[in-house]
Design a protein around this motif. Structure first.
Motif, PDB file in Angstrom:
ATOM      1  N   ASN A 257       1.155  -1.491   0.142  1.00  0.00           N
ATOM      2  CA  ASN A 257      -0.090   0.003  -0.046  1.00  0.00           C
ATOM      3  C   ASN A 257       1.242   0.979  -0.470  1.00  0.00           C
ATOM      4  N   SER A 258       0.215   1.820  -1.064  1.00  0.00           N
ATOM      5  CA  SER A 258       1.173   3.487  -0.587  1.00  0.00           C
ATOM      6  C   SER A 258       1.700   3.836   0.711  1.00  0.00           C
ATOM      7  N   GLU A 259       0.657   3.475   1.789  1.00  0.00           N
ATOM      8  CA  GLU A 259       1.281   4.050   3.020  1.00  0.00           C
ATOM      9  C   GLU A 259       1.457   3.002   3.360  1.00  0.00           C
ATOM     10  N   ASP A 260       1.965   2.530   3.117  1.00  0.00           N
ATOM     11  CA  ASP A 260       2.902   1.117   4.117  1.00  0.00           C
ATOM     12  C   ASP A 260       4.437   2.030   4.203  1.00  0.00           C
ATOM     13  N   PRO A 261       4.843   1.853   5.845  1.00  0.00           N
ATOM     14  CA  PRO A 261       5.803   2.223   5.949  1.00  0.00           C
ATOM     15  C   PRO A 261       7.526   1.647   4.769  1.00  0.00           C
ATOM     16  N   LEU A 262       8.623   2.823   4.647  1.00  0.00           N
ATOM     17  CA  LEU A 262       9.385   1.808   3.643  1.00  0.00           C
ATOM     18  C   LEU A 262      10.276   1.896   4.747  1.00  0.00           C
ATOM     19  N   PHE A 263      11.003   3.009   5.757  1.00  0.00           N
ATOM     20  CA  PHE A 263      11.652   2.666   6.347  1.00  0.00           C
ATOM     21  C   PHE A 263      12.159   3.429   7.445  1.00  0.00           C
ATOM     22  N   ILE A 264      12.569   3.657   8.003  1.00  0.00           N
ATOM     23  CA  ILE A 264      13.138   4.735   9.421  1.00  0.00           C
ATOM     24  C   ILE A 264      14.102   5.294   9.327  1.00  0.00           C
TER      25      ILE A 264
END
Ligand code: ATP
Ligand code: MG
Length: 654
Positions: A257-264
């Motif tokens: 999903n577009s809002e899924d986290p990519l990184f911290i």
């Protein structure tokens, strides 16, 4: 020429540059107006630069209203970031070079095509899956600047794991805190990291980090960078080369999903405890890609080089995600600017025919102090655009960059942004903006900066204004939350000035509507009721021919409330004398006025800086106040010994 005089000069791009640029002044005006008048329509059009497996129908859903802050962009869209950075380019540019790797050793480099990138990333994604990593898991990367760092980021993105990169210069303690903080299910590291001709024992640091708390059984994947002999824990540690040799190169990208986290990623820690910034997939990637193309005026076939480390947000957005999403050729540099000598950057520019070059003011000042002879031997004629990021750039350093590196023909983009913003917010566009040395100029598309009166929080509507810099509305690349601590997110960025995103920076807007960052709000000095940014006094000091760097802080003063305390580093070969202190004091009075006259100058052959080169003024403030006990979080300092030297100096010479 004084810093004030040069600061007022404007530099317009040449007609030739403008005619080839993606965006000229008229186009900027038109697009900017569209972006703020109808964000939904504007971003619905812009989002098509990404490849979506499900096209978003909901574009913007954001509110800064305290305490219910919520930021969502393209929320029903689906895509995979690694597919956007790799797979979609294969048909048209599979054999084009994606990454040029320049090692610490000037005789070693490597070119990786998009086809090869696809293969390496797919294999590594399968290796990670084999080690049990699943969608939503966190993976810590503690790696040198080697292609495997990019492979690891993209492999995480491919399977939907969230990466958290820890700069390879950080201590085992800082690493342990970050592994623990995100509950990492894998650490990827290397045996050793060569930098400036010396090897840092990365794997040994990982072992020390994992000795903390309950981290002992965290699996570790070890890239063989030097082949140095490192201890491997049976069952826990795995050889990268061995697992990659057997891995399949077939790995379908996970639908995200577009809002899924990519990184911290943690902030640099200049002003306090670093914050664990969480970025998402779609909005972040769109922002990184769009700014990389427009801000550097990147064109098909150009060679683009950002000198940052991937342990810093600049490396995320402008070495890996932005350029690769655009199908660009990006240079990745393992070494340091002064090894084997202070001409290394320019040697690399010549060798790889670099067209866009992006670095930090701290590097520019350091190289400027070493003298022009390190530049003159190299052919820099391929350079088209020069960029800077990280701190305000003093007009003096700006002019050197412009004249000596750019030969007066390369527009300079002074890009203001933060880990939190995902990419550039205030920046010139090289074909559209007449620049002024020291100003980050004007907002990028969709960015709505405002200047607030610091105490009342009232928006100042006059063009000429000075106060705190906030943003009135969201942009797609904005961070979504502080990892695992949404309350801290709301408290840090949205509580002081309700309804706005608070940047923490002070800012001035001039009569032309240009923005000038004056320093951190925490660093503003109040001398006899006059508020002063640290950047202005520092610029005046650096404008003196003998000064290479300066850091200015306030300290308690009986009469004036606060006095001005300056730490000064001189150019190579200059002598640190009492006469020069008097001269510098007079110089600042003359440059800015008697109100800015330094009360105290301390010689500082070294300044405390973060790993990304930012001066930690909070530590300098403590030293100026003779408060040596509680220096706060120093885990992100590049060289902690600098602090001891400054304290010694303060105690012995006052
Ligand atoms: P922390 O938030 O932990 O104190 P940090 O703010 O240094 O650390 P970063 O996100 O790396 O962490 O840095 C962003 C800051 O860097 C900005 O808020 C600004 O103060 C400064 N900065 C970045 N680019 C520029 C620029 N072009 N001009 C002036 N200042 C800049
Ligand atoms: Mg910050």
């Amino acid at each position: 020429m004084s810093s004030q005089a040069t600061a007022d000069k404007t530099y317009a791009p040449s007609e030739e540059f403008v005619s080839n640029a993606h965006i000229d002044a008229a186009k900027y005006q038109e697009m900017y107006a569209a972006s703020v008048n109808d964000p939904e329509a504007f971003w619905a059009e812009q989002m098509t630069r990404l490849s979506w497996t499900k096209t978003p129908t909901k574009i913007k859903n954001t509110t800064f209203a305290h305490p219910d802050v919520s930021i969502k962009w393209f929320e029903d869209g689906e895509l995979n970031v690694s597919a956007n950075c790799i797979d979609r380019h294969l048909e048209t540019r599979g054999d084009q070079v994606a990454i040029i790797w320049e090692s610490d050793d000037p005789n070693l480099d490597k070119k990786i095509t998009y086809n090869e990138l696809h293969q390496q990333v797919s294999k590594l994604a399968n290796v990670m899956k084999g080690m049990g990593v699943k969608k939503g898991d966190r993976v810590v990367l503690y790696l040198p600047m080697i292609p495997e760092a990019a492979y690891s980021m993209l492999a995480c993105a491919r399977i939907g794991a969230i990466h958290s990169i820890v700069f390879a210069g950080f201590s085992p303690e800082a690493l342990a805190a970050r592994v623990e903080g995100c509950g990492a299910s894998l650490v990827i590291t290397a045996d050793e990291a060569p930098r400036g001709g010396r090897n840092t024992p990365l794997k040994t640091n990982v072992d020390a980090a994992l000795a903390h708390g309950d981290l002992g059984s965290t699996p570790v994947l070890v890239v063989e960078r030097t082949g140095g002999d490192v201890p491997m824990v049976d069952g826990r540690d795995h050889s990268y080369a061995a697992l990659m040799a057997d891995a399949s190169a077939d790995c379908a990208p996970e639908v995200m999903n577009s809002e899924d986290p990519l990184f911290i990623l943690y902030t640099s820690g200049s002003t306090g405890q670093p914050k664990g910034v969480e970025h998402c997939s779609g909005g972040y990637l769109l922002w990184a890609a769009m700014t990389q193309e427009y801000v550097f005026d990147y064109h098909e076939g150009d060679i683009y080089w950002c000198t940052a480390d991937v342990g810093w947000v600049t490396g995320h957005s402008y070495i890996v995600y932005g350029p690769l999403a655009n199908g660009a050729t990006t240079v990745m540099f393992e070494g340091v600017p002064t090894y084997p000598d202070a001409g290394r950057f320019w040697a690399v520019c010549e060798k790889h025919k670099v067209n866009q070059f992006y670095t930090a003011p701290t590097a520019i000042r350091a190289l400027m102090a070493r003298g022009n002879e390190f530049v003159e031997n190299y052919d820099l004629s391929d350079l088209k655009v020069l960029g800077t990021v990280g701190e305000p750039i003093n007009p003096e350093a700006w002019n050197w960059y412009n004249d000596v590196i750019g030969k007066g023909k390369c527009p300079i983009v002074d890009t203001w942004w933060q880990t939190e913003t995902g990419g550039h917010l205030l920046t010139p566009l090289p074909g559209a903006t007449a620049t002024k040395p020291g100003s980050a100029t004007t907002p990028f598309f969709g960015v709505q900066p405002v200047i607030l009166e610091p105490t009342t929080g009232e928006e100042i509507h006059e063009t000429e204004a000075e106060g705190v810099l906030c943003m009135k509305d969201s942009w797609p690349g904005q961070m979504r939350t502080v990892y695992g601590d949404h309350e801290r997110f709301v408290a840090t960025y949205f509580a002081d000035y309700k309804g706005y995103y608070f940047t923490g920076d002070g800012c001035r807007r001039d009569a032309d509507g240009y923005y000038w960052i004056t320093g951190r709000v925490d660093d503003v000095i109040n001398v006899s009721g006059h508020r002063m940014g640290t950047a202005e006094v520092e610029s005046a000091l650096v404008a003196h021919a003998k000064v290479s760097e300066a850091a200015v802080v306030g300290f308690p003063h009986d009469i004036k409330g606060q006095g001005i305390y300056c730490y000064v580093t001189l150019m190579d070969g200059e002598e640190y004398t009492d006469e020069l202190k008097v001269e510098l004091r007079n110089w600042v009075r003359q440059e800015i006025g008697p109100i800015a006259s330094p009360d105290h100058i301390q010689w500082a052959p070294g300044l405390p800086k973060t790993r990304s080169g930012k001066i930690m003024r909070r530590i300098l403030r403590k030293i100026a106040e003779d408060d040596f006990g509680a220096l706060g979080d120093t885990s992100t300092l590049a060289d902690p010994s600098v602090v001891d030297d400054l304290i010694d100096n303060r105690m012995t010479k006052g």
